[in-house]
Scaffold this active site. Structure first.
Site, PDB file in Angstrom:
ATOM      1  N   GLU A 258      48.588  -6.195  45.205  1.00  0.00           N
ATOM      2  CA  GLU A 258      49.685  -6.658  46.059  1.00  0.00           C
ATOM      3  C   GLU A 258      50.987  -6.304  45.346  1.00  0.00           C
ATOM      4  OE1 GLU A 258      48.925 -10.538  47.887  1.00  0.00           O
ATOM      5  OE2 GLU A 258      51.069 -10.893  47.760  1.00  0.00           O
TER       6      GLU A 258
ATOM      7  N   GLU B 248      44.976 -14.705  44.610  1.00  0.00           N
ATOM      8  CA  GLU B 248      45.829 -15.618  43.831  1.00  0.00           C
ATOM      9  C   GLU B 248      45.229 -17.015  43.775  1.00  0.00           C
ATOM     10  OE1 GLU B 248      49.901 -15.405  45.175  1.00  0.00           O
ATOM     11  OE2 GLU B 248      50.112 -13.334  44.512  1.00  0.00           O
TER      12      GLU B 248
HETATM   13  C1  GAL Z   1      51.883 -13.415  47.338  1.00  0.00           C
HETATM   14  C2  GAL Z   1      50.737 -13.921  48.210  1.00  0.00           C
HETATM   15  C3  GAL Z   1      50.902 -13.467  49.641  1.00  0.00           C
HETATM   16  C4  GAL Z   1      52.305 -13.703  50.090  1.00  0.00           C
HETATM   17  C5  GAL Z   1      53.255 -12.979  49.194  1.00  0.00           C
HETATM   18  C6  GAL Z   1      54.697 -13.050  49.604  1.00  0.00           C
HETATM   19  O1  GAL Z   1      51.977 -14.077  46.145  1.00  0.00           O
HETATM   20  O2  GAL Z   1      49.517 -13.456  47.723  1.00  0.00           O
HETATM   21  O3  GAL Z   1      49.975 -14.133  50.458  1.00  0.00           O
HETATM   22  O4  GAL Z   1      52.544 -15.073  50.077  1.00  0.00           O
HETATM   23  O5  GAL Z   1      53.131 -13.536  47.901  1.00  0.00           O
HETATM   24  O6  GAL Z   1      55.503 -12.396  48.678  1.00  0.00           O
END
Ligand code: GAL
Length: 872
Positions: free
Chosen positions: A555, A473
Site C-alpha cells: 500500500e 495492518e
Molecule cells: C491505510 C489503510 C487503508 C486506508 C489508508 C488511507 O493505513 O490500510 O485501509 O485507511 O491507510 O491512507
C-alpha cells in the site's frame, strides 16, 4: 452476460456437437441465477418476540461453515432441534405483497439520505440495520432426489436463511461467498419460500460496506453424487513455451445414503481470446474410477500435459490466455455431473533480489488498491460498472489490483482473468484486535478458518490471483510472539489450500526485527517502504533482514486530491503533509490537485516512484487507491467519500492519472498540464511584498524533457532529472490565454498538451461511454455531461445545476460528479456539475429494446440530449 454464462452456453453447445445427445449424456447440474423478483422489508416484524440475534441463531449458522474446518473436532453438529420460534416473515404463507419488489444485487444504503451526524468513515449513508428478503421458488417435481443448494456470492451481513419456514443456515462475514444446503427442506413439485434475514451492524467498518444481498445469488441443482463446491483445483507445476504439466484434483461429494462408483474424466480446451469459443482439445485425463462413500466425499488426482500452451500473463507485455477444463462424472453410461473450470497456465517467481517474474519475464507490479463499492451505484455488484473501473485502470497502465481489504466479488476475478490484470487477494482488515467496535474481530475466533479456506478454495483456479494476503495492518503486528502465532496459523491454512502462491500481510507497523514478518512468505509494506513519519525507508531494512523474502509496497502513496481543485501556494519538493496551509481548502473542504499532499503516514506518487527506483529489488507497489470510494474522507471527515483515488468517484480522471500513466506506460506518448487556466482572480495579484504571485505549472509526461509556452512565449525547456517524475515551472505569473507544452524523448518531439482559458458556461454536452447496451436489466451506459463555453471547451470551474431526464425503455439509476462534499442523493436527477463535469448512469429496462433518449437542461445554458440503443 457474465463471461461465466458465455462459457457455460458455449460448453453446452460443445457437448451437443461432440457426442450423440441422449438423456444419459446430459448433466443434471443446473446453476440458475435467481436475482429477479424479490420482496424486501427494511426491518424485523413489528412486535416480533423471537430473539434473532446472531448469538441466538449461531448454533444453526455455524454448521454452514463445517466444510471449511479441517479438524473434525472444530466442526459444529447441527442442533438436534429446529429453530422453532415462529417468525411470520419466514413463513411460506406470510403475505409480503406490500413489501417493496426489487431485483438483486441490492444495496439498501446507497439511496441515502446522507447524514451529517457522526463520523464520515462509512460514507454517511444508512447501510446498517435489519432487513428481510423473500422470494418464491418453483421447484419442479422432476427435481425430487436431487441435491439443491443456495449459493450466495455475498450478503452484508450476518445472513440467516429460512426455507419453507425452517432455518437452514447462514454466514456472518459480509464479504464471504457461501452455500446453504436446501435439500432437506425443499418441496419438489411445489412453491418454496426463501426468506433471508440480514443484520448489518453499524460501527463495523472503516469504509462504506453497503448493506443487503449485494452480490449474485444462485440456485444450484445436482445429482446426489457431484463435484463438491469449488471442488476442482488445477495447478500448472511445470510451464515452458513448449509444454505445461497440469495437475488436477477433483473432490466429489456423495449426499446419498449409498456408496457410489463414478468414472471421472476431464477434457481441456483453450478459450479463444475475446470470443465465446473454445479451440481444439488440448489435453485429456482419461476416465478413472472413484469410490465415494455414502454421506461423504472422495478426491481424485491426475496429471495432463498441454503441448505448446498459450500462457496467461498480464497486459500489456503478455496475453491473458485461458483454458476450460470440463470434468465429467459418469455412473455406468449415465452422466451424473459435468463441471467447468476456467484456469490459466503460467509460472510465477517472487525473487528477493530481482523482483517479480511471470512466465520468466520480469514485470514490476504496477498495482492499485481498491475498495468494493461502485461509486454512485454503491456496493451492489454490476458487471459493467466493475469492467469500466478495470478498463480505466488498464488504460492507466495498472497491471495488478489488491482487493482491499476483503474477498472480492467473483466477477472481479473473472474480469481480471480475461483482461490480464493480476490480483492480490485479501481476506481481512482485522483479526482479533478490532479497529471498529463491531468489525470482524467479533467473529474472528469462530470464523477465521472458514473464511480463509473459503477464499482460497473459491479463487485458486484464477490465473490472475498471484498472492494471498491474510490481513491488512492488523493490530497483531505489534503483539510480539502472540500476534505472530496468529499470522502463522492463517498462513499455514492458506498453504494447505494452495501451496503454489505466497502469502503476505500488508504491514504498516511491523518492524523488520519483530516476529511477525517471519511468518509470511513475502514482505508487503504499507507506506513504511519509502520511509514515513520521519523514519528511513524500510524497503532496504526488510531486504537485509529477510534476504530470502520478496519485498514490495502493498500500500503506497495515499495522496489526496479533488479533481480540478488547486490551492496556493504549492508545496516544494516531493510534497507535504496536508494541512490548512498545505493543500487543504478548509472552506470548501477540497484538496489541492497538485498531487503533493498526503496524511502523516503517507506520501506522494513522486516519493514512492523514487523509492521503487532506488531499490530495484522492490517488486512494485499497490497505490492507495485507484478509484475514490465511499467513506474515509480524510482529511475532511464531514464529506461523504474519499480523496485518495487517482480516479474520482464518478470515474473522471484526476491529474494524478497521468503521473501514473507516464510512469507505468513509458512507451505511450503523453504530456499532461496542470492546473486549468481560468484564474481571473489571480490577474495582477501581488503578495505581501508586492511581488506578483506565482501560479505553478506542472507537467506529467512519459518524455524526458519538455518546453512550456504561455501565449506563444517559451517559459523554458527543462529535463526530468534522476528521481524526478514531473517537470515544474513554479514561477509562472498568470495571464489568460493558452498554455502549451511540447515534450521530448531522447531529443525527439514526443507529445504535446494544451490548456486554454475558457469563456463563460454556455452549453451542455452529453457523451455516453457506450451508445448501445443490452436490455438485460443490468447493462449500463455511463454518460458524461460537460459544461462548455461557446467554443466547446469544458469550463473547468463550472458548478451549474443540471436536470437530467429520460424517455424510452430505460431509467436513470444514479448521477454523480466526483465531489466528495456533495450530499445530493445518488438517485437524484438533479446534480450540480463539479468542475465542469457530471455523470448520469442509465440502465435499460429488463426485456425491452428500442431507443432511449437522455436529456440534460440547465438554466441559461443550451441543453443537450443523446441516444442509447437497447439491444437484446
Ligand atoms: C491505510 C489503510 C487503508 C486506508 C489508508 C488511507 O493505513 O490500510 O485501509 O485507511 O491507510 O491512507
Amino acid at each position: 452476460m457474465s463471461p461465466w454464462h458465455i462459457v457455460s452456453a458455449f460448453a453446452a453447445a460443445l457437448l451437443f456437437s461432440t457426442a450423440v445427445s441422449t438423456a444419459d449424456s446430459v448433466s443434471p447440474r443446473e446453476r440458475l441465477r435467481i436475482n429477479n423478483e424479490w420482496r424486501f422489508m427494511k426491518s424485523d416484524q413489528p412486535g416480533n418476540a423471537a430473539n434473532l440475534s446472531y448469538a441466538n441463531l449461531k448454533a444453526w449458522i455455524l454448521p454452514t461453515g463445517n466444510p471449511f474446518l479441517n479438524n473434525p473436532a472444530r466442526r459444529s453438529p447441527a442442533p438436534a432441534e429446529q429453530f422453532t420460534d415462529a417468525i411470520s416473515y419466514a413463513q411460506p404463507d406470510f403475505d409480503d405483497s406490500g413489501w417493496r419488489a426489487l431485483d438483486l444485487p441490492h444495496d439498501w444504503g446507497i439511496e441515502g439520505p446522507f447524514t451529517s451526524e457522526g463520523r464520515g468513515g462509512t460514507g454517511r449513508l444508512p447501510f446498517y440495520g435489519i432487513a428481510w428478503y423473500r422470494k418464491k421458488l418453483a421447484i419442479p417435481a422432476a427435481d425430487a432426489g436431487k441435491s439443491i443448494f443456495l449459493d450466495v456470492d455475498g450478503a452484508m451481513s450476518y445472513a440467516a436463511v429460512w426455507i419453507n419456514g425452517q432455518l437452514a443456515g447462514g454466514w456472518p462475514y459480509g464479504y464471504a461467498s457461501w452455500r446453504v444446503d436446501l435439500t432437506p427442506y425443499v418441496k419438489p413439485g411445489g412453491v418454496n419460500q426463501i426468506a433471508i434475514r440480514l443484520d448489518n451492524p453499524s460501527n463495523s467498518s472503516r469504509w462504506y460496506p453497503g448493506g443487503g444481498i449485494y452480490r449474485n445469488i444462485w440456485l444450484v441443482k445436482t445429482s446426489p453424487v457431484h463435484v463438491a463446491q469449488w471442488g476442482t483445483y488445477l495447478t500448472t507445476p511445470k510451464v515452458s513455451r513448449s509444454s505445461a504439466s497440469v495437475h488436477l484434483r477433483v473432490t466429489v461429494d456423495n449426499d446419498s445414503t449409498r456408496g457410489s462408483n463414478v468414472a471421472i474424466s476431464t477434457q481441456i480446451f483453450p478459450l479463444i481470446a475475446g470470443s465465446n469459443r473454445t479451440g481444439p482439445l488440448a489435453a485429456t485425463i482419461a476416465p478413472v474410477s472413484l469410490r465415494v462413500p455414502p454421506r461423504s466425499n472422495a478426491s481424485f488426482e491426475a496429471d495432463a500435459v498441454i503441448a505448446n500452451p498459450n500462457l496467461w500473463g498480464p497486459v500489456p507485455q503478455q496475453k491473458p490466455n485461458l483454458y476450460l477444463a470440463i470434468t465429467t462424472l459418469k455412473s455406468g453410461s449415465r452422466t451424473v455431473d459435468r463441471y467447468e473450470t476456467v484456469f490459466g497456465v503460467r509460472s510465477l517467481k517472487f525473487d528477493p533480489n530481482e523482483g517479480f517474474f511471470i512466465n520468466g519475464e520480469h514485470i514490476k507490479l504496477n498495482g492499485v488498491c481498491d475498495h468494493h463499492d461502485l461509486g454512485a451505484l454503491g456496493s451492489a455488484v454490476n458487471y459493467r460498472a466493475l469492467q469500466r473501473q478495470m478498463e480505466m485502470l488498464v488504460e492507466m497502465g495498472t497491471n495488478a489490483i489488491r482487493t482491499s481489504h476483503n474477498p472480492p466479488t467473483p466477477e472481479l476475478l473473472e474480469l481480471a482473468d480475461r483482461m490480464g490484470l493480476m490480483v492480490m487477494d485479501e481476506t481481512f482488515d482485522c483479526w482479533l484486535r478490532g479497529k471498529t467496535p463491531n468489525d470482524y474481530s467479533r467473529i474472528f475466533a469462530d470464523w477465521h478458518e472458514q473464511d480463509t479456506r473459503m477464499l482460497v478454495r473459491r479463487d485458486r483456479n484464477h490465473p490472475s490471483v498471484i498472492m494471498w494476503s491474510i490481513g491488512n495492518e492488523v493490530g497483531e503486528q505489534g503483539q510480539g510472539a502472540a500476534g505472530a502465532a496468529v499470522a502463522k496459523e492463517l498462513s499455514d491454512i492458506v498453504h494447505e489450500e494452495d501451496p503454489t502462491r505466497p502469502t503476505t500481510s500488508a504491514m504498516n507497523s511491523a518492524r523488520a526485527d519483530s516476529p511477525f514478518p517471519a511468518m509470511i512468505d513475502t514482505a508487503g509494506l504499507n507506506y513504511q517502504g519509502a520511509g514515513n513519519r520521519g523514519a528511513p525507508p524500510q524497503y532496504p531494512v526488510f531486504h537485509q533482514n529477510f534476504p530470502a523474502k520478496f519485498v514490495f509496497g502493498s500500500e503506497t502513496a495515499s495522496t489526496i486530491s479533488s479533481r480540478g481543485e488547486y490551492v496556493f501556494p504549492v508545496a516544494e519538493g516531493t510534497g507535504a503533509v496536508a494541512g490548512p496551509e498545505t493543500g487543504e481548502d478548509t472552506t470548501s473542504h477540497q484538496m489541492s490537485s497538485y498531487d503533493l499532499y498526503f496524511p502523516p503516514w503517507a506520501t506522494s506518487p513522486d516519493k514512492e516512484f523514487a523509492a521503487q527506483e532506488r531499490y530495484p529489488f522492490v517488486g512494485g507497489e499497490f497505490v492507495w487507491t485507484g478509484w475514490d470510494y465511499l467513506g474515509e474522507p480524510t482529511p475532511f471527515d464531514s464529506s461523504r467519500s474519499s480523496y485518495f483515488g487517482i480516479i474520482d468517484l464518478a470515474g473522471f480522471k484526476k491529474d494524478r492519472f497521468y503521473i501514473y500513466q507516464a510512469q507505468w506506460r513509458p512507451d505511450l506518448p503523453i504530456a499532461h498540464i496542470l492546473p486549468h487556466w481560468n484564474w481571473p482572480e489571480r490577474i495582477g495579484l501581488k503578495d505581501a511584498d508586492g511581488k506578483a504571485v506565482q501560479t505553478p505549472v506542472h507537467v506529467y509526461t512519459s518524455g524526458d524533457e519538455a518546453e512550456l509556452f504561455l501565449n506563444g512565449r517559451s517559459l523554458g525547456r527543462k529535463k526530468k532529472e534522476q528521481f524526478q517524475y514531473r517537470i515544474r515551472w513554479d514561477e509562472v505569473v498568470y495571464e489568460p490565454g493558452e498554455l502549451k507544452v511540447v515534450a521530448y524523448k531522447r531529443g525527439k518531439q514526443w507529445a504535446t498538451d494544451t490548456v486554454r482559458t475558457t469563456g463563460e458556461p454556455s452549453k451542455l454536452q452529453l457523451e455516453p461511454d457506450r451508445a448501445t447496451i443490452a436490455g438485460d436489466g443490468s447493462d449500463l451506459s455511463f454518460i458524461t455531461l460537460s459544461v462548455t463555453d461557446q467554443a466547446g471547451l469544458t469550463v473547468p470551474r463550472a458548478k451549474n445545476l443540471i436536470h437530467f431526464s429520460i424517455s424510452g425503455p430505460g431509467e436513470i439509476v444514479a448521477t454523480d460528479n466526483g465531489d466528495a462534499t456533495d450530499f445530493t442523493v445518488f438517485p437524484s436527477k438533479d446534480r450540480n456539475a463539479f468542475n465542469g463535469l457530471a455523470l448520469v448512469i442509465v440502465k435499460a429496462k429488463r426485456g425491452q429494446t428500442g431507443s432511449i433518449t437522455v436529456s440534460a437542461i440547465s438554466e441559461g445554458l443550451k441543453d443537450a440530449s443523446t441516444q442509447i440503443t437497447v439491444r437484446r
